[in-house]
Design an enzyme around this catalytic site. Sequence first.
Site, PDB file in Angstrom:
ATOM      1  N   CYS A  55      -0.413   4.079   2.330  1.00  0.00           N
ATOM      2  CA  CYS A  55      -0.161   3.818   3.757  1.00  0.00           C
ATOM      3  C   CYS A  55       1.312   4.036   4.111  1.00  0.00           C
ATOM      4  CB  CYS A  55      -0.506   2.375   4.125  1.00  0.00           C
ATOM      5  SG  CYS A  55      -2.043   1.783   3.435  1.00  0.00           S
ATOM      6  N   ASP A  56       2.218   3.569   3.258  1.00  0.00           N
ATOM      7  CA  ASP A  56       3.633   3.481   3.653  1.00  0.00           C
ATOM      8  C   ASP A  56       4.575   4.382   2.866  1.00  0.00           C
ATOM      9  OD1 ASP A  56       2.931   1.506   5.503  1.00  0.00           O
ATOM     10  OD2 ASP A  56       3.047  -0.056   3.979  1.00  0.00           O
ATOM     11  N   CYS A  63       0.833  -1.205   0.000  1.00  0.00           N
ATOM     12  CA  CYS A  63       0.000   0.000   0.000  1.00  0.00           C
ATOM     13  C   CYS A  63       0.868   1.255   0.000  1.00  0.00           C
ATOM     14  CB  CYS A  63      -0.913  -0.003   1.230  1.00  0.00           C
ATOM     15  SG  CYS A  63      -1.891   1.497   1.394  1.00  0.00           S
TER      16      CYS A  63
END
Length: 329
Positions: free
Chosen positions: A140-141, A137
């Site tokens: 997300c990261d 993701c």
Amino acid sequence: MSDNNAIYDLVIIGGGPGGLSAAVYALRAALKTALIERAAHGGQINLSDSVENYPGFTHVGGAELAMKFVEHARSYGLEEISDEVAAVEPGLSYHTVQLAGGRALLAHAVILATGGSPRKLEVPGEDALYGKGVSYCAVCDGFFFRNKNVIVVGGGDSACEEGLYLAKLAQKVYLVHRRDALRASRILQQRVAADCKMEVLWNTVVEEILADAGGVNSVRLRDTKSQDRREMPIDGVFIFVGFEPNNQLVPAGIRKNSEGFVITDAQCATSIPGIYAIGDLREKYARQIVLSAADGCMAALSAAHYVETRKAKTDADACELPASLAVGK
Ligand code: NAP
């Protein structure tokens, strides 16, 4: 809020675009409906930085679009149950949705809208280094890879979209693809080609992800044409090599294809009457938010007809005179 003793017309499992669209149509058809979601409503679109192909929105954030779906369903008084579903047990009178918390819900109809999950690359280092440089993701990261060098694995829409997102943060993004042509839509291919921070490594596969004490530090690559191997220093590996259905709750007896996607008819009905499968869980040509929403509509309308027909039959059976009392007997 939920009603402990209720028999539902419809229980929807999964609060992504498909499940929430089904809820809107079911509630407008006056079905007594509950929607069960174990995590945040919105599903995978929450992980999209930007959505540009949902009609009516030239550009909208994934989480923002998810919230619009939720608000729309809530405006009709959606009953939401926040729990994990342990099992779906088909029955002749009612289907039973067993919650992990111990409760059981009875329903005339059930819509399975559990979506899918990223497929794994299945190479050494992938599992052990998840969260230590391996990710599925970018939204997300990606933040952790500002001004660093990363690899994105895959050649589909997800790999290109997530790669383009990462290119806004990272120093360099290498798109590693096993063939010499991308599978992604033409517009995404053009954007990848035009992004000076992105470089495609054609005919290349990742064979192993390596690390030091600080996490991922390199990958072992193989050229699929020459079979040459080399080690490439890298800070992060983002994997987007497809998608697997979350079919763990699909009852035995429901037909699935060889990849585990549920086979339905045009109304999203499965092979068990009253159980529907929608969105990324079911076998279909393309996986798009608009298609999940359309599935939700179709399944809810079909379920409404199914529930009304069952109730009408039950009422008719209850009104039928016993044979001994019938006129002329
Ligand atoms: P996908 O379209 O199935 O693409 C997967 C990619 O990973 C393919 O390029 C495939 O290579 C590669 N791949 C698969 N297994 C591999 C392996 N073991 N090693 C190396 N490479 C491997 O998956 P997706 O990109 O996640 O998209 C899933 C669905 O969602 C699609 O229908 C897509 O259109 C849709 N989607 C749409 C959007 C959008 O419209 N903006 C965004 C994201 C996803 P090959 O090409 O050689 O098979």
